[in-house]
Write an enzyme that holds these catalytic residues in place. Structure first.
Site, mmCIF file in Angstrom:
data_model
loop_
_atom_site.group_PDB
_atom_site.id
_atom_site.type_symbol
_atom_site.label_atom_id
_atom_site.label_comp_id
_atom_site.label_asym_id
_atom_site.label_seq_id
_atom_site.Cartn_x
_atom_site.Cartn_y
_atom_site.Cartn_z
ATOM 1 N N GLU A 1 -0.507 -5.251 2.673
ATOM 2 C CA GLU A 1 0.706 -5.996 2.338
ATOM 3 C C GLU A 1 0.808 -7.293 3.153
ATOM 4 O OE1 GLU A 1 4.338 -3.454 0.624
ATOM 5 O OE2 GLU A 1 4.602 -3.969 2.718
ATOM 6 N N HIS B 1 -19.319 13.493 2.593
ATOM 7 C CA HIS B 1 -19.892 14.295 1.504
ATOM 8 C C HIS B 1 -19.404 13.817 0.147
ATOM 9 C CE1 HIS B 1 -21.726 17.433 4.146
ATOM 10 N NE2 HIS B 1 -20.894 16.840 4.993
ATOM 11 N N LYS C 1 8.037 -4.264 -10.142
ATOM 12 C CA LYS C 1 9.451 -3.864 -10.182
ATOM 13 C C LYS C 1 10.156 -4.564 -11.333
ATOM 14 C CE LYS C 1 9.878 -3.160 -5.206
ATOM 15 N NZ LYS C 1 10.482 -3.684 -3.996
HETATM 16 O O1 PA5 Z 1 6.832 -3.347 4.186
HETATM 17 C C1 PA5 Z 1 7.689 -3.450 3.328
HETATM 18 O O2 PA5 Z 1 8.542 -4.339 3.359
HETATM 19 C C2 PA5 Z 1 7.794 -2.470 2.176
HETATM 20 O O3 PA5 Z 1 6.720 -1.608 2.097
HETATM 21 C C3 PA5 Z 1 9.057 -1.643 2.302
HETATM 22 O O4 PA5 Z 1 9.013 -0.943 3.518
HETATM 23 C C4 PA5 Z 1 9.237 -0.654 1.153
HETATM 24 O O5 PA5 Z 1 9.188 -1.323 -0.063
HETATM 25 C C5 PA5 Z 1 10.555 0.086 1.278
HETATM 26 O O6 PA5 Z 1 11.603 -0.817 1.341
HETATM 27 P P1 PA5 Z 1 13.052 -0.392 1.772
HETATM 28 O O7 PA5 Z 1 13.004 0.089 3.173
HETATM 29 O O8 PA5 Z 1 13.859 -1.645 1.615
HETATM 30 O O9 PA5 Z 1 13.486 0.696 0.830
#
Ligand code: PA5
Length: 429
Positions: A278, A299, A413
């Site tokens: 990310e 394996h 989304k």
């Molecule tokens: O690193 C990030 O920003 C995302 O992976 C969020 O942690 C994830 O989408 C969950 O978001 P939230 O805590 O707003 O529900």
């Protein structure tokens, strides 16, 4: 202590490469610490370990005692950064928790939730619901279902004793739900993004409630903060690791496999995939992070690692000492022929398998490094979390991306919301 071994980079990365990249690392360091780099509004994690107050940890301890008295298990609801760090710590620490922890809100599978409710029947669960934005679909709808289950099991009056929310101080639906429902709540700092949040209440609250020694986790991270503050990559293994990743990437090694011979590190691998994927996978760039647990995956994926396309490098997560060790028994008839390892420990054999694999992968064209924890405990896990958080920040800056945003995750989304509901019907964006 966390050690860093690079002997299997020979011929792939040399001191000249390191020298050449040093000024860029120094700039990345200056940008990060001087808050001049991309995404600098989200670097609250950088100084966080030293800012965590002892009183806050004490408050968590007393809440944990209450919850453990009232509840016999915990359901932690969250996804991404609001899930993976918690699970990484729980699995890594094995039996450290006083009550079992279950997870929800990290998928949308009805079978998963049905099975969870079957498991929870007759139990007295506490619930921690975690969402920074407070609007994420997966944890929001899972929380609805878990709350209904709880209400049916123990009546509405119990909810305030059992539900704890971790969310933004003001924004988002979960904040409103917490305030209206009268649930105990904790605040996620504005300047810490999801994948960097394991040392905020996101990680500390559920881990403390489960009985993990969060004070040691924080102390380990503080050690990391202290150890990796030097700009000079010759004195800073975290920066050296970040620099080496960048050098390997520019030499065509586009995939990093995080490998470990310790199955308890499986979710550390999942956490790393999110942290690196990310943070770096944007603008058409980024090392693709993968993870494997050996010897299991030797394996299955071992062939690919040894002889597939040579666009891979590997980072081993190793432990000097396991939490426990078990001996291999001697057998009088020795039918399987393995008496030559009898009375040796499983960890001894595991270590030989690691040494052999690191050498074989190197000879097969996979440069590899090892990050070694002298002990598989909560303190070193805290140190390791910080090591990787800082490494990805420096690595992202070296790559020229903003390591602290994630614009790409919105794409699915938008399409999903369009399929589920026309915008005019939606009350939560
Ligand atoms: O690193 C990030 O920003 C995302 O992976 C969020 O942690 C994830 O989408 C969950 O978001 P939230 O805590 O707003 O529900």
């Amino acid at each position: 202590m966390i050690s860093f071994h690079t002997q299997y980079l020979k011929g792939f990365v040399n001191e000249e490469d390191i020298k050449k990249i040093s000024p860029a690392v120094a700039k990345a360091h200056a940008d990060l610490h001087g808050k001049k780099g991309k995404g600098s509004e989200f670097i609250g994690w950088l100084e966080l370990p030293s800012q965590i107050q002892k009183n806050f940890l004490k408050e968590l301890q007393s809440l944990a005692a209450q919850i453990q008295q009232h509840c016999d298990c915990l359901v932690s609801i969250g996804i991404g950064g609001s899930y993976l760090g918690i699970r990484a710590a729980m699995e890594f620490l094995g039996h450290a928790s006083k009550i079992p922890v279950y997870y929800a809100g990290h998928n949308i599978s009805s079978d998963y939730l049905y099975n969870l409710f079957e498991t929870l029947k007759g139990k007295r669960p506490g619930v921690v619901v975690i969402s920074k934005s407070g609007t994420t679909t997966e944890p929001a709808i899972a929380f609805r279902a878990v709350k209904k289950f709880l209400e049916a099991q123990c009546g509405p009056s119990e909810l305030t004793k059992r539900i704890i929310c971790v969310t933004d101080s003001k924004k988002g639906a979960l904040r409103q739900i917490a305030d209206k429902g009268g649930y105990r709540s904790f605040v996620i700092p504005d300047d810490v993004g999801g994948r960097f949040s394991v040392l905020t209440p996101v990680g500390l609250v559920p881990l403390a409630l489960a009985g993990v020694d969060v004070q040691s986790l924080v102390e380990g991270a503080q050690k990391g903060q202290q150890e990796y503050k030097e700009a000079d990559l010759n004195k800073n293994n975290c920066y050296r690791y970040a620099a080496i990743r960048n050098i390997l990437y520019r030499k065509g090694k586009k995939i990093e496999v995080f490998s470990s011979f310790y199955p308890q590190a499986h979710y550390v691998g999942e956490w790393l995939k999110q942290l690196f994927g990310e943070s770096e996978g944007k603008n058409g760039k980024g090392i693709f992070p993968a993870s494997m647990i050996f010897s299991t995956d030797l394996h299955s994926m071992g062939q690919q690692m040894q002889e597939g396309e040579r666009n891979i490098f590997e980072t081993f997560i190793a432990m000097d000492k396991p939490q426990h060790d078990v001996l291999i028994p001697h057998e009088a008839d020795n039918l399987d022929g393995f008496n030559y390892v009898a009375d040796k420990s499983f960890d001894f054999v595991n270590k030989k398998a690691y040494e052999a694999t690191a050498a074989a992968h190197f000879e097969g064209g996979v440069p590899n490094m090892t990050i070694g924890l002298c002990q598989a405990d909560v303190f070193h896990l805290g140190h390791l979390f910080y090591f990787f958080e800082k490494a990805v920040a420096i690595s992202g800056y070296l790559l020229g991306v903003n390591p602290f945003d994630q614009p790409g995750v919105e794409a699915y989304k938008k399409k999903m919301f369009a399929l589920l509901c026309p915008p005019s019907f939606r009350s939560v964006p």
